[in-house]
Design a protein around this motif. Structure first.
Motif, mmCIF file in Angstrom:
data_model
loop_
_atom_site.group_PDB
_atom_site.id
_atom_site.type_symbol
_atom_site.label_atom_id
_atom_site.label_comp_id
_atom_site.label_asym_id
_atom_site.label_seq_id
_atom_site.Cartn_x
_atom_site.Cartn_y
_atom_site.Cartn_z
ATOM 1 N N LEU A 162 0.842 -1.192 0.000
ATOM 2 C CA LEU A 162 0.000 0.000 0.000
ATOM 3 C C LEU A 162 0.875 1.239 0.000
ATOM 4 O O LEU A 162 1.812 1.342 0.802
ATOM 5 C CB LEU A 162 -0.893 0.033 1.246
ATOM 6 N N ASP A 163 0.608 2.169 -0.873
ATOM 7 C CA ASP A 163 1.238 3.477 -0.811
ATOM 8 C C ASP A 163 0.401 4.445 -1.644
ATOM 9 O O ASP A 163 -0.699 4.104 -2.082
ATOM 10 C CB ASP A 163 2.708 3.442 -1.233
ATOM 11 N N ARG A 164 0.921 5.625 -1.846
ATOM 12 C CA ARG A 164 0.146 6.628 -2.571
ATOM 13 C C ARG A 164 1.066 7.380 -3.510
ATOM 14 O O ARG A 164 2.179 7.779 -3.134
ATOM 15 C CB ARG A 164 -0.524 7.598 -1.590
ATOM 16 N N VAL A 165 0.595 7.564 -4.745
ATOM 17 C CA VAL A 165 1.350 8.272 -5.760
ATOM 18 C C VAL A 165 0.611 9.546 -6.140
ATOM 19 O O VAL A 165 -0.564 9.727 -5.801
ATOM 20 C CB VAL A 165 1.566 7.389 -7.007
ATOM 21 N N GLN A 166 1.290 10.427 -6.837
ATOM 22 C CA GLN A 166 0.671 11.675 -7.258
ATOM 23 C C GLN A 166 -0.438 11.393 -8.275
ATOM 24 O O GLN A 166 -0.178 10.797 -9.330
ATOM 25 C CB GLN A 166 1.717 12.597 -7.886
ATOM 26 N N PRO A 167 -1.671 11.759 -7.985
ATOM 27 C CA PRO A 167 -2.750 11.529 -8.963
ATOM 28 C C PRO A 167 -2.438 12.194 -10.299
ATOM 29 O O PRO A 167 -1.952 13.320 -10.351
ATOM 30 C CB PRO A 167 -3.968 12.175 -8.296
ATOM 31 N N GLY A 168 -2.691 11.486 -11.372
ATOM 32 C CA GLY A 168 -2.471 12.029 -12.699
ATOM 33 C C GLY A 168 -1.038 12.008 -13.168
ATOM 34 O O GLY A 168 -0.736 12.450 -14.281
ATOM 35 N N SER A 169 -0.125 11.488 -12.344
ATOM 36 C CA SER A 169 1.286 11.466 -12.719
ATOM 37 C C SER A 169 1.580 10.320 -13.684
ATOM 38 O O SER A 169 0.783 9.390 -13.848
ATOM 39 C CB SER A 169 2.164 11.317 -11.480
ATOM 40 N N ARG A 170 2.740 10.397 -14.296
ATOM 41 C CA ARG A 170 3.166 9.307 -15.174
ATOM 42 C C ARG A 170 3.261 8.013 -14.391
ATOM 43 O O ARG A 170 2.861 6.939 -14.864
ATOM 44 C CB ARG A 170 4.519 9.638 -15.810
ATOM 45 N N GLU A 171 3.798 8.085 -13.192
ATOM 46 C CA GLU A 171 3.914 6.889 -12.370
ATOM 47 C C GLU A 171 2.552 6.276 -12.109
ATOM 48 O O GLU A 171 2.383 5.058 -12.189
ATOM 49 C CB GLU A 171 4.603 7.216 -11.056
ATOM 50 N N ALA A 172 1.563 7.099 -11.800
ATOM 51 C CA ALA A 172 0.218 6.595 -11.540
ATOM 52 C C ALA A 172 -0.321 5.841 -12.749
ATOM 53 O O ALA A 172 -0.973 4.801 -12.621
ATOM 54 C CB ALA A 172 -0.713 7.745 -11.170
ATOM 55 N N ARG A 173 -0.049 6.364 -13.943
ATOM 56 C CA ARG A 173 -0.517 5.695 -15.158
ATOM 57 C C ARG A 173 0.247 4.411 -15.425
ATOM 58 O O ARG A 173 -0.333 3.388 -15.794
ATOM 59 C CB ARG A 173 -0.369 6.629 -16.369
ATOM 60 N N GLN A 174 1.543 4.464 -15.253
ATOM 61 C CA GLN A 174 2.369 3.338 -15.656
ATOM 62 C C GLN A 174 2.259 2.151 -14.720
ATOM 63 O O GLN A 174 2.540 1.021 -15.119
ATOM 64 C CB GLN A 174 3.823 3.796 -15.803
ATOM 65 N N ILE A 175 1.865 2.371 -13.486
ATOM 66 C CA ILE A 175 1.676 1.264 -12.558
ATOM 67 C C ILE A 175 0.686 0.253 -13.114
ATOM 68 O O ILE A 175 0.837 -0.951 -12.920
ATOM 69 C CB ILE A 175 1.189 1.787 -11.190
ATOM 70 N N THR A 176 -0.310 0.729 -13.830
ATOM 71 C CA THR A 176 -1.370 -0.153 -14.312
ATOM 72 C C THR A 176 -1.265 -0.462 -15.802
ATOM 73 O O THR A 176 -2.219 -0.953 -16.412
ATOM 74 C CB THR A 176 -2.750 0.457 -14.006
ATOM 75 N N GLN A 177 -0.131 -0.193 -16.396
ATOM 76 C CA GLN A 177 0.080 -0.551 -17.802
ATOM 77 C C GLN A 177 0.624 -1.968 -17.907
ATOM 78 O O GLN A 177 1.493 -2.367 -17.132
ATOM 79 C CB GLN A 177 1.066 0.407 -18.463
ATOM 80 N N CYS A 178 0.129 -2.720 -18.853
ATOM 81 C CA CYS A 178 0.653 -4.063 -19.080
ATOM 82 C C CYS A 178 2.073 -3.986 -19.631
ATOM 83 O O CYS A 178 2.393 -3.092 -20.408
ATOM 84 C CB CYS A 178 -0.235 -4.826 -20.060
ATOM 85 N N PRO A 179 2.924 -4.919 -19.239
ATOM 86 C CA PRO A 179 4.313 -4.892 -19.699
ATOM 87 C C PRO A 179 4.441 -5.292 -21.161
ATOM 88 O O PRO A 179 3.535 -5.885 -21.751
ATOM 89 C CB PRO A 179 5.011 -5.898 -18.784
ATOM 90 N N ASP A 180 5.586 -4.971 -21.709
ATOM 91 C CA ASP A 180 5.909 -5.322 -23.089
ATOM 92 C C ASP A 180 6.304 -6.796 -23.130
ATOM 93 O O ASP A 180 7.205 -7.238 -22.421
ATOM 94 C CB ASP A 180 7.072 -4.448 -23.562
ATOM 95 N N LYS A 181 5.632 -7.575 -23.969
ATOM 96 C CA LYS A 181 5.931 -9.004 -24.053
ATOM 97 C C LYS A 181 7.319 -9.292 -24.602
ATOM 98 O O LYS A 181 7.798 -10.427 -24.525
ATOM 99 C CB LYS A 181 4.876 -9.723 -24.894
ATOM 100 N N LEU A 182 7.949 -8.267 -25.151
ATOM 101 C CA LEU A 182 9.318 -8.463 -25.600
ATOM 102 C C LEU A 182 10.232 -8.785 -24.420
ATOM 103 O O LEU A 182 11.235 -9.457 -24.564
ATOM 104 C CB LEU A 182 9.827 -7.203 -26.306
ATOM 105 N N PHE A 183 9.846 -8.304 -23.230
ATOM 106 C CA PHE A 183 10.682 -8.479 -22.056
ATOM 107 C C PHE A 183 10.081 -9.399 -21.009
ATOM 108 O O PHE A 183 10.798 -9.966 -20.204
ATOM 109 C CB PHE A 183 10.948 -7.120 -21.395
ATOM 110 N N VAL A 184 8.788 -9.518 -20.990
ATOM 111 C CA VAL A 184 8.125 -10.248 -19.917
ATOM 112 C C VAL A 184 7.214 -11.324 -20.493
ATOM 113 O O VAL A 184 6.342 -11.024 -21.310
ATOM 114 C CB VAL A 184 7.281 -9.289 -19.049
ATOM 115 N N ALA A 185 7.419 -12.548 -20.055
ATOM 116 C CA ALA A 185 6.546 -13.638 -20.470
ATOM 117 C C ALA A 185 5.318 -13.666 -19.570
ATOM 118 O O ALA A 185 5.438 -13.709 -18.352
ATOM 119 C CB ALA A 185 7.288 -14.967 -20.379
#
Length: 430
Positions: A162-185
């Motif tokens: 549990l923690d808190r990030v800046q709302p609307g920040s890049r980090e907030a968006r990227q936390i919930t982005q699916c990874p690139d399959k080029l790197f992650v199976a």
């Protein structure tokens, strides 16, 4: 591929809130030349997490790394069901529909939930079963705890952060982005916006990016409109590493995993946490295409005559990659651009580093890639300029760093890589 950590057998030790993006880059960077295992695994975690997966030590990409898409590694949804025996909350096992959640209103910052409180809450929310081997970690900005859960079909590790990030920040968006399959199976990954504006990512992945061990790691990452971040991970083993597989799948299906991560207990606690002072002061205003896309710059600098099979998206101003083919097999080429690295220069570059006339230091390395990948090699050129700008380029003799070799050597020579890394074009991106 990332910089190797000092001891990958301990990269699961919780330090989930102290190592934000810039710090993670520095910390992994200090171990660039270390001889360790599972470097591809670290790359995967850097790409998939750094932006997410704070429930474990986030390894951002610092050298020849996979993208730190601020990352390891971020669905269909379901609200918690009725109450079961023993006070545990029961959840449906069917395919999860989107839940209807009440918006979380920001409250005055409160102290992070204790590790003991997390374990007690976890015990209450999990389906009927036994809990053992609890442990956790708390900082000024967040909490992490885990336990071994046994529903009678095999012990499984489960963690909550549990923690808190800046709302609307890049980090907030990227936390919930699916990874690139080029790197992650991984087998499946979805990102869904909930009715209250929260965003949820569900990932069915593996402990190792090439899934060689059979240890599965399923992840749920939730970010609320107030910036509350809840991360849940579960394994089909009693520990994430160094423990035999105990069951075919992790214990919670996607519906149950969604019910757990969206529980109001976690959301309320995460929304009430203080923001890390190192977080951006406001929403991210970076344009969708940065002033200088790393992949576009790399494209302009590679030698003529190479076919570009694929490239990273132009939305990361510190990492980019190309998959190149000269007609003799595909080769992955990656670049990290990290400003302000003066404070770790002495740790990154020893007395054997080459010093160019303009003061740029250069370190060249050739080594094997992931021990679990057949014939793969990793070449890298690490550079740092007098102003602290670090540019690291790496190349592999495969089109991905978690697949077998497709050629004897990377498509670029060390001389070509050094020319790219030391090109002055990188100075125009900052």
């Amino acid at each position: 591929m990332p910089v190797a950590d000092h001891d990958h057998d301990h990269d699961h030790e919780p330090d989930p809130f102290e190592e934000r993006f810039a710090d993670a880059l520095r910390n992994t960077g200090t171990a660039f030349g270390a001889d360790g295992t599972d470097r591809q695994d670290l790359a995967a975690r850097g790409e998939a997490h750094g932006r997410r997966m704070r429930s474990r030590r986030r390894v951002a990409v610092a050298g020849t790394a996979a993208a730190v898409a601020l990352v390891g590694l971020g669905g269909a949804l379901l609200l918690p069901g009725g109450q079961g025996g023993g006070g545990r909350q029961q959840t449906a096992a069917a395919s999860p529909p989107s839940p209807s959640l009440s918006p979380s209103a920001p409250t005055a910052p409160q102290a992070p939930m204790s590790a003991d409180d997390i374990v007690r809450t976890l015990e209450k929310l999990l389906p009927e079963g036994g809990i053992s081997s609890e442990g956790g970690h708390v900082t000024d900005h967040g909490s992490y705890a885990g336990a071994v859960y046994d529903d009678g079909r095999g012990k499984a590790a489960i963690t909550v952060s549990l923690d808190r990030v800046q709302p609307g920040s890049r980090e907030a968006r990227q936390i919930t982005q699916c990874p690139d399959k080029l790197f992650v199976a991984y087998d499946a990954c979805t990102t869904t916006k909930l009715s209250d504006g929260s965003v949820l990512m569900l990932l069915k992945g593996y402990e190792y990016p090439n899934s060689r061990s059979g240890t599965k790691r399923w992840t749920a990452e939730l970010v609320t409109p107030a910036g509350g971040h809840v991360g849940v991970q579960e394994w089909n083993a009693a520990a994430e590493k160094g423990s035999p597989v105990t069951r075919k799948q992790p214990p919670l299906d996607l519906g149950q995993l969604t019910a757990l991560v969206t529980a109001h207990e976690w959301r309320t606690a995460a929304d009430a946490m203080p923001l890390d002072k190192r977080s951006p002061a406001g929403p991210d205003t970076t344009p969708a295409t940065p002033r200088g896309s790393i992949s576009a710059t790399l494209t302009a600098l590679v030698p003529d005559g190479l076919k570009i099979v694929s490239k990273s998206p132009p939305d990361d101003d510190q990492f980019g990659y190309l998959v190149l083919d000269d007609g003799r097999g595909r080769s992955l080429v990656q670049v990290n651009v990290q400003p302000g690295m003066q404070d770790v220069e002495d740790q990154l570059f020893g007395s054997d580093a080459k010093v160019l006339p303009d003061g740029t230091k250069v370190a060249l390395r050739k080594q094997s890639g992931d021990k679990g990948i057949s014939g793969i090699v990793w070449w890298s050129v690490d550079t740092i300029r007098p102003d602290g700008l670090r540019v690291v380029i790496s190349a592999f003799n495969s089109g991905a760093q978690n697949t077998p070799a497709t050629r004897e050597e990377p498509v670029l020579t060390m001389e070509q890589m050094e020319a790219i890394a030391t090109d002055r074009t990188w100075l125009t991106l900052g």
